[in-house]
Design a protein around this motif. Sequence first.
Motif, mmCIF file in Angstrom:
data_model
loop_
_atom_site.group_PDB
_atom_site.id
_atom_site.type_symbol
_atom_site.label_atom_id
_atom_site.label_comp_id
_atom_site.label_asym_id
_atom_site.label_seq_id
_atom_site.Cartn_x
_atom_site.Cartn_y
_atom_site.Cartn_z
ATOM 1 N N SER A 195 0.814 -1.223 0.000
ATOM 2 C CA SER A 195 0.000 0.000 0.000
ATOM 3 C C SER A 195 0.842 1.267 0.000
ATOM 4 O O SER A 195 0.363 2.339 -0.378
ATOM 5 N N GLY A 196 2.101 1.160 0.453
ATOM 6 C CA GLY A 196 2.947 2.347 0.563
ATOM 7 C C GLY A 196 2.509 3.289 1.658
ATOM 8 O O GLY A 196 2.885 4.470 1.676
ATOM 9 N N VAL A 197 1.752 2.782 2.623
ATOM 10 C CA VAL A 197 1.143 3.638 3.635
ATOM 11 C C VAL A 197 2.157 4.346 4.527
ATOM 12 O O VAL A 197 1.882 5.407 5.072
ATOM 13 N N LEU A 198 3.354 3.792 4.656
ATOM 14 C CA LEU A 198 4.358 4.402 5.532
ATOM 15 C C LEU A 198 5.485 5.085 4.769
ATOM 16 O O LEU A 198 6.435 5.573 5.377
ATOM 17 N N ASP A 199 5.375 5.154 3.463
ATOM 18 C CA ASP A 199 6.493 5.625 2.652
ATOM 19 C C ASP A 199 6.980 7.024 3.033
ATOM 20 O O ASP A 199 8.178 7.297 3.008
ATOM 21 N N ASP A 200 6.064 7.930 3.370
ATOM 22 C CA ASP A 200 6.458 9.306 3.650
ATOM 23 C C ASP A 200 6.297 9.679 5.125
ATOM 24 O O ASP A 200 6.352 10.858 5.478
ATOM 25 N N ALA A 201 6.099 8.694 6.000
ATOM 26 C CA ALA A 201 5.948 8.988 7.432
ATOM 27 C C ALA A 201 7.263 9.525 7.997
ATOM 28 O O ALA A 201 8.322 8.935 7.797
ATOM 29 N N GLU A 206 3.913 9.182 13.719
ATOM 30 C CA GLU A 206 3.136 9.345 12.491
ATOM 31 C C GLU A 206 2.952 8.009 11.786
ATOM 32 O O GLU A 206 1.853 7.684 11.315
ATOM 33 N N ALA A 207 4.019 7.221 11.719
ATOM 34 C CA ALA A 207 3.927 5.917 11.062
ATOM 35 C C ALA A 207 2.971 4.987 11.802
ATOM 36 O O ALA A 207 2.107 4.340 11.188
ATOM 37 N N ALA A 208 3.104 4.919 13.119
ATOM 38 C CA ALA A 208 2.247 4.027 13.901
ATOM 39 C C ALA A 208 0.788 4.447 13.836
ATOM 40 O O ALA A 208 -0.114 3.597 13.783
ATOM 41 N N ASP A 209 0.532 5.748 13.832
ATOM 42 C CA ASP A 209 -0.847 6.227 13.719
ATOM 43 C C ASP A 209 -1.527 5.718 12.462
ATOM 44 O O ASP A 209 -2.711 5.385 12.456
ATOM 45 N N ARG A 210 -0.774 5.635 11.390
ATOM 46 C CA ARG A 210 -1.361 5.253 10.106
ATOM 47 C C ARG A 210 -1.786 3.790 10.051
ATOM 48 O O ARG A 210 -2.626 3.419 9.213
ATOM 49 N N VAL A 211 -1.173 2.955 10.898
ATOM 50 C CA VAL A 211 -1.485 1.519 10.858
ATOM 51 C C VAL A 211 -1.926 0.988 12.218
ATOM 52 O O VAL A 211 -1.931 -0.220 12.447
#
Length: 232
Positions: A195-201, A206-211
Amino acid sequence: MLPRDGTIYSSRMAAASFSALDPGMQAALDQAWASTRAGSLGIGAAASQGRELVAVGRNRIHETDPGDDVLAGTSLAHAEMNVLAKLPYRAHDGLRLHTTLQPCVQCLGAIRLSSVEWVQVLAPDPLFRGIERMRELTPYLARRWPVIEQRSVDEWAVFALLTPTRSMRGHPRLADVWTTALPSVTELVDEIDSSGVLDDARSAVEAADRVWDRLGKCVAEVTSLAADPSAQ
């Protein structure tokens, strides 16, 4: 910038949870994310004395520049080793060490020979369950053996395993051991990468919030690994 799957982020649960962590573990997680962004194994550590943060370090085995650390580009460049390498000999007593992943045999040996008296581990390592029994090898090792505490497993423990799992998944000799112990975490890593969901965290929070909601699905699996009787 949205990830490739078009997800819109609204959760701030990780931020609230992060604020409740010990400052040493907060620093270790920050170091771990810096390691991830630099292409290394995504592991961080921090040493403190009382309320004072004494040193931080990160895994840099895939980097050539040690930056603020001491070691880079070698098998010695582990997070705990970079922390310990910054501590002047016998300059501190009663040190506490926070690390995002259970110390390996190399790091555990170095910890025993340091002034660290207490270690808190965020996530268990499938490759080194039971390694603490090395203290039984000689009376010298047993003397002054540090207290090693496995922190109660939660979403942060799963988060700490994401980058190490990504690295181990492609290892020619260790992949089977790692992925067999953590199949759900491995599947989650595949989902996140596709998904690339953490690519720009830009940060661990910020990264953990997204997942965050996805991390919770792996807590039971990591809890089971942490409670493995072979570690006793």
